[in-house]
Scaffold this active site. Structure first.
Site, PDB file in Angstrom:
ATOM      1  N   HIS A  60       0.836  -1.203   0.000  1.00  0.00           N
ATOM      2  CA  HIS A  60       0.000   0.000   0.000  1.00  0.00           C
ATOM      3  C   HIS A  60       0.872   1.254   0.000  1.00  0.00           C
ATOM      4  O   HIS A  60       0.643   2.188  -0.783  1.00  0.00           O
ATOM      5  CB  HIS A  60      -0.907  -0.029   1.233  1.00  0.00           C
ATOM      6  CG  HIS A  60      -1.718   1.208   1.440  1.00  0.00           C
ATOM      7  ND1 HIS A  60      -3.050   1.287   1.134  1.00  0.00           N
ATOM      8  CD2 HIS A  60      -1.375   2.426   1.941  1.00  0.00           C
ATOM      9  CE1 HIS A  60      -3.498   2.496   1.422  1.00  0.00           C
ATOM     10  NE2 HIS A  60      -2.499   3.202   1.923  1.00  0.00           N
ATOM     11  N   GLU A  61       1.869   1.284   0.870  1.00  0.00           N
ATOM     12  CA  GLU A  61       2.718   2.478   0.958  1.00  0.00           C
ATOM     13  C   GLU A  61       3.574   2.646  -0.291  1.00  0.00           C
ATOM     14  O   GLU A  61       3.774   3.764  -0.773  1.00  0.00           O
ATOM     15  CB  GLU A  61       3.594   2.393   2.209  1.00  0.00           C
ATOM     16  CG  GLU A  61       2.810   2.420   3.510  1.00  0.00           C
ATOM     17  CD  GLU A  61       1.869   3.610   3.604  1.00  0.00           C
ATOM     18  OE1 GLU A  61       2.258   4.723   3.178  1.00  0.00           O
ATOM     19  OE2 GLU A  61       0.743   3.437   4.080  1.00  0.00           O
ATOM     20  N   HIS A  90       1.697   4.415  -3.084  1.00  0.00           N
ATOM     21  CA  HIS A  90       1.644   5.875  -3.033  1.00  0.00           C
ATOM     22  C   HIS A  90       2.823   6.486  -3.799  1.00  0.00           C
ATOM     23  O   HIS A  90       2.669   7.487  -4.507  1.00  0.00           O
ATOM     24  CB  HIS A  90       1.682   6.363  -1.582  1.00  0.00           C
ATOM     25  CG  HIS A  90       0.384   6.260  -0.854  1.00  0.00           C
ATOM     26  ND1 HIS A  90      -0.787   6.803  -1.329  1.00  0.00           N
ATOM     27  CD2 HIS A  90       0.076   5.679   0.345  1.00  0.00           C
ATOM     28  CE1 HIS A  90      -1.768   6.573  -0.461  1.00  0.00           C
ATOM     29  NE2 HIS A  90      -1.275   5.885   0.560  1.00  0.00           N
ATOM     30  N   GLU A  99      -5.969   6.811  -1.340  1.00  0.00           N
ATOM     31  CA  GLU A  99      -5.954   5.626  -0.484  1.00  0.00           C
ATOM     32  C   GLU A  99      -6.528   4.410  -1.205  1.00  0.00           C
ATOM     33  O   GLU A  99      -6.009   3.300  -1.091  1.00  0.00           O
ATOM     34  CB  GLU A  99      -6.727   5.899   0.804  1.00  0.00           C
ATOM     35  CG  GLU A  99      -6.070   6.906   1.723  1.00  0.00           C
ATOM     36  CD  GLU A  99      -4.728   6.437   2.259  1.00  0.00           C
ATOM     37  OE1 GLU A  99      -4.512   5.219   2.388  1.00  0.00           O
ATOM     38  OE2 GLU A  99      -3.875   7.293   2.545  1.00  0.00           O
TER      39      GLU A  99
END
Length: 278
Positions: free
Chosen positions: A151-152, A155, A208
Site C-alpha cells: 500500500h505504501e 503511493h 488511499e
C-alpha cells in the site's frame, strides 16, 4: 461547507488552466500502468515539480530523519523485525515493474523505527519506514505485512505526493489572483511542501483507494495472499475500539465500502497469487 470557500476552491482549480499553465506548465498524466486491478485515473501534475527534484528533496529529508532515529536509539533496534520487513519489501520491489518499469531502479530503502505509532510510509523515490507500533500492536502475518508495505509503495509509484503538491500550487497560484479576497500566501519551499503532504495532510480517499488496489496486486504478484488486505484492515479498524481510527486509516473509505472493494480486487488478482506460489 462554507459557500464562499467552496466557490474559491472552484475558481482556484479553474485558475490552474488560466494561470498555472502559463507560469509553470501543468498536464494530466498517467504515472503508472493500470495493472490487473485497473487503476486508470489521469493525474494533474505541475511541470515545475519534477520527479527528480522531489526525490532529491525526499532523499535529504529521509537521511535526516533516519539520522535522528539512530541518535535516539530508535533505528532498526530489533534485528529479526528488520530482516522480516526487508525480506517482504524486496519481494514486493521485484514486482513494481508491472506498474512502472523505471521504479525497479529506484534507490529503495526501508527501516524500522521504534515508535508506538501505528503507521508506515514511503517517500517519493522509494525511501520507506515502518513503526514498531504497527508490528507489535497489529501483529500482522507476513501476508498482512505485505499488504501494508505494498500500500505504501503504491503511493510512491503513483506519485501521490507530487500530485498533492501540484494541487496546492494550483490553488495558491490561482488564489493569488484573488488575494484581496483570500489572503493566501505564495508557494513555500518544496521541502516544506513535501513534509506537509507526507506527514501532516491526509491522503485523499482516491489516493488511499488506489494504493489499496495496487498494494493488493503487488502482494499477489510477490506470492503473498491478497485476501490478507481484508483481515489487515479488520485488525486496524478493531484497534480503534469504536473511536477514531488509527492514522493509517483516517481517510480510508467506510468499512463496508473498503472491505467489499478489497475483497473484489483480491479475487481479481488471485490467479497472479496462485501463479507466484507454483
Amino acid at each position: 461547507m462554507n459557500k464562499t470557500l467552496s466557490l474559491t476552491r472552484r475558481i482556484a482549480l479553474y485558475g490552474c488552466t488560466l494561470v498555472l499553465a502559463a507560469l509553470t506548465g501543468c498536464a494530466t498524466v498517467q504515472t503508472t500502468d493500470s495493472g490487473t486491478v485497473g487503476v486508470e485515473r489521469r493525474q494533474f501534475m505541475a511541470a515545475s515539480v519534477s520527479p527528480a527534484q522531489l526525490q532529491q528533496v525526499a532523499d535529504r529529508q529521509y537521511s535526516e530523519m533516519m539520522s535522528q532515529a539512530r541518535a535516539a536509539g530508535a533505528l532498526d533496534a530489533n534485528a529479526a523485525q528488520v530482516q522480516r520487513v526487508r525480506t517482504i519489501t524486496q519481494r514486493l520491489i521485484a514486482q513494481v515493474g508491472a506498474f512502472r518499469p523505471d521504479a525497479a531502479s529506484w534507490p529503495w530503502e526501508i527501516h524500522v523505527i521504534s515508535s508506538d505509532d501505528v503507521n508506515a510510509w514511503c517517500m517519493p523515490g522509494g525511501k520507506m519506514a515502518i513503526y514498531t507500533g504497527l508490528i507489535n500492536r497489529i501483529k500482522p502475518t507476513d501476508d498482512e505485512l505485505a499488504a501494508v508495505l505494498g500500500h505504501e509503495m503504491a503511493h510512491a509509484l503513483r506519485e501521490h505526493s507530487r500530485e498533492q503538491i501540484s494541487q496546492q500550487m494550483a490553488a495558491q497560484v490561482g488564489l493569488s489572483v484573488l488575494s484581496a479576497v483570500t489572503g493566501v500566501a505564495a508557494q513555500g519551499d518544496l521541502g516544506k511542501a513535501l513534509t506537509n503532504v507526507m506527514f501532516t495532510l491526509p491522503n485523499s480517499r482516491t489516493h488511499e483507494s488506489e494504493a489499496d488496489l495496487i498494494g493488493v496486486e503487488l502482494a499477489a504478484r510477490a506470492g503473498y495472499d491478497p485476501r490478507a488486505a481484508v483481515t489487515l484492515w479488520q485488525k486496524m479498524a478493531a484497534l480503534s475500539g469504536g473511536g477514531a481510527p488509527p492514522e493509517f486509516l483516517s481517510t480510508h473509505p467506510s468499512a463496508s465500502t473498503r472491505s467489499a472493494e478489497l475483497q473484489r480486487n483480491a479475487e481479481k488478482v488471485m490467479p497472479l497469487y496462485e501463479a507466484a506460489r507454483r
